[in-house]
Design a protein around this motif. Sequence first.
Motif, PDB file in Angstrom:
ATOM      1  N   PRO A   1      -3.452  -0.236  -9.817  1.00  0.00           N
ATOM      2  CA  PRO A   1      -4.555   0.293  -9.244  1.00  0.00           C
ATOM      3  C   PRO A   1      -4.358   1.521  -8.589  1.00  0.00           C
ATOM      4  N   VAL A   2      -5.171   2.578  -8.560  1.00  0.00           N
ATOM      5  CA  VAL A   2      -5.044   3.814  -8.145  1.00  0.00           C
ATOM      6  C   VAL A   2      -6.071   4.370  -7.423  1.00  0.00           C
ATOM      7  N   TRP A   3      -6.332   4.515  -6.260  1.00  0.00           N
ATOM      8  CA  TRP A   3      -7.435   4.779  -5.454  1.00  0.00           C
ATOM      9  C   TRP A   3      -7.434   6.307  -5.128  1.00  0.00           C
ATOM     10  N   ASP A   4      -8.294   7.277  -5.558  1.00  0.00           N
ATOM     11  CA  ASP A   4      -8.345   8.708  -5.569  1.00  0.00           C
ATOM     12  C   ASP A   4      -9.187   9.310  -4.311  1.00  0.00           C
ATOM     13  N   ALA A   5      -8.702   9.794  -3.090  1.00  0.00           N
ATOM     14  CA  ALA A   5      -9.664  10.097  -2.228  1.00  0.00           C
ATOM     15  C   ALA A   5     -10.707  11.074  -2.602  1.00  0.00           C
TER      16      ALA A   5
ATOM     17  N   ALA B   1      -0.114  10.150 -10.475  1.00  0.00           N
ATOM     18  CA  ALA B   1      -1.318   9.116 -10.278  1.00  0.00           C
ATOM     19  C   ALA B   1      -1.288   8.490 -11.308  1.00  0.00           C
ATOM     20  N   ARG B   2      -1.735   9.135 -12.595  1.00  0.00           N
ATOM     21  CA  ARG B   2      -1.916   8.775 -13.907  1.00  0.00           C
ATOM     22  C   ARG B   2      -0.731   7.869 -14.470  1.00  0.00           C
TER      23      ARG B   2
ATOM     24  N   LYS C   1       0.990  -1.138   0.006  1.00  0.00           N
ATOM     25  CA  LYS C   1       0.090   0.157  -0.016  1.00  0.00           C
ATOM     26  C   LYS C   1       1.031   1.282  -0.055  1.00  0.00           C
ATOM     27  N   LEU C   2       0.986   1.875  -1.045  1.00  0.00           N
ATOM     28  CA  LEU C   2       1.772   3.091  -1.365  1.00  0.00           C
ATOM     29  C   LEU C   2       0.867   4.302  -0.988  1.00  0.00           C
ATOM     30  N   GLY C   3       1.302   5.108  -0.230  1.00  0.00           N
ATOM     31  CA  GLY C   3       0.282   6.447   0.066  1.00  0.00           C
ATOM     32  C   GLY C   3       1.041   7.431  -1.161  1.00  0.00           C
ATOM     33  N   LEU C   4       0.132   8.303  -1.683  1.00  0.00           N
ATOM     34  CA  LEU C   4       0.845   9.241  -2.765  1.00  0.00           C
ATOM     35  C   LEU C   4       0.158  10.523  -2.239  1.00  0.00           C
ATOM     36  N   THR C   5       1.016  11.436  -1.928  1.00  0.00           N
ATOM     37  CA  THR C   5       0.617  12.890  -1.595  1.00  0.00           C
ATOM     38  C   THR C   5       1.394  13.937  -2.033  1.00  0.00           C
ATOM     39  N   GLY C   6       1.027  15.200  -1.487  1.00  0.00           N
ATOM     40  CA  GLY C   6       1.911  16.269  -2.249  1.00  0.00           C
ATOM     41  C   GLY C   6       0.811  17.451  -2.167  1.00  0.00           C
TER      42      GLY C   6
ATOM     43  N   VAL D   1      -1.883   2.070  -5.046  1.00  0.00           N
ATOM     44  CA  VAL D   1      -1.433   3.545  -4.856  1.00  0.00           C
ATOM     45  C   VAL D   1      -2.895   4.148  -4.222  1.00  0.00           C
ATOM     46  N   LEU D   2      -2.570   4.947  -3.091  1.00  0.00           N
ATOM     47  CA  LEU D   2      -3.832   5.530  -2.640  1.00  0.00           C
ATOM     48  C   LEU D   2      -3.415   7.051  -2.592  1.00  0.00           C
TER      49      LEU D   2
END
Length: 195
Positions: free
Chosen positions: A28-32, A19-20, A4-9, A108-109
């Motif tokens: 797979p990418v989950w978008d909050a 994310a794309r 589970k990779l958190g992606l932020t900025g 990716v989250l």
Amino acid sequence: MTYKLGLTGSIGMGKSTTARMFRDMGFPVWDADEAVHRLYASGGAAVAPIAAMFPTALDNGGIDRKALKLALANDPEAIERLEAVVHPLVAKDRENFLQKHSDSPLAVLDIPLLFEKGSEWQFDGVAVVSTDADTQRNRVLSRPGMTEKHFEMIHARQMPDAEKRARADWIIPTDTLESARAAVERICNEIVTDA
């Protein structure tokens, strides 16, 4: 087991584009933010409880975000009541996503306020997208309807970029598409090779 990779900025750092890139590599990418949009849309799980608290926010069977923002502005404690409803629904949406993609080596989250909400412990690692302050400002101010004042307000609520970078497992430089793509490929290779 899925990594589970958190992606932020911060705003304007290039998180959506990055994310794309993970999606393009087949992960797979989950978008909050997208999850909140689904929950607020007609038939979404958040509509009835939010409409009960803020009747003026209900519009065409869904939640009108502008009307909700106005309702929140008039009631300082309302944001906590709203979060008490929305956060568990967002968490459930994320959990459903992870279950659906449990066979993927990497998920990716995409979570804008990951560090601000203290949720980094929920992830196996965190990647931060970052660029210089001038590029960030220019990107944000080029968005339709964005003003200097609104940008400053959003920017003030976010953790400084330097602090996010210091807390990250990976930094994805988004000065160019090439530098971002190279960093994404390196991260994916590290995670999938180590898995």
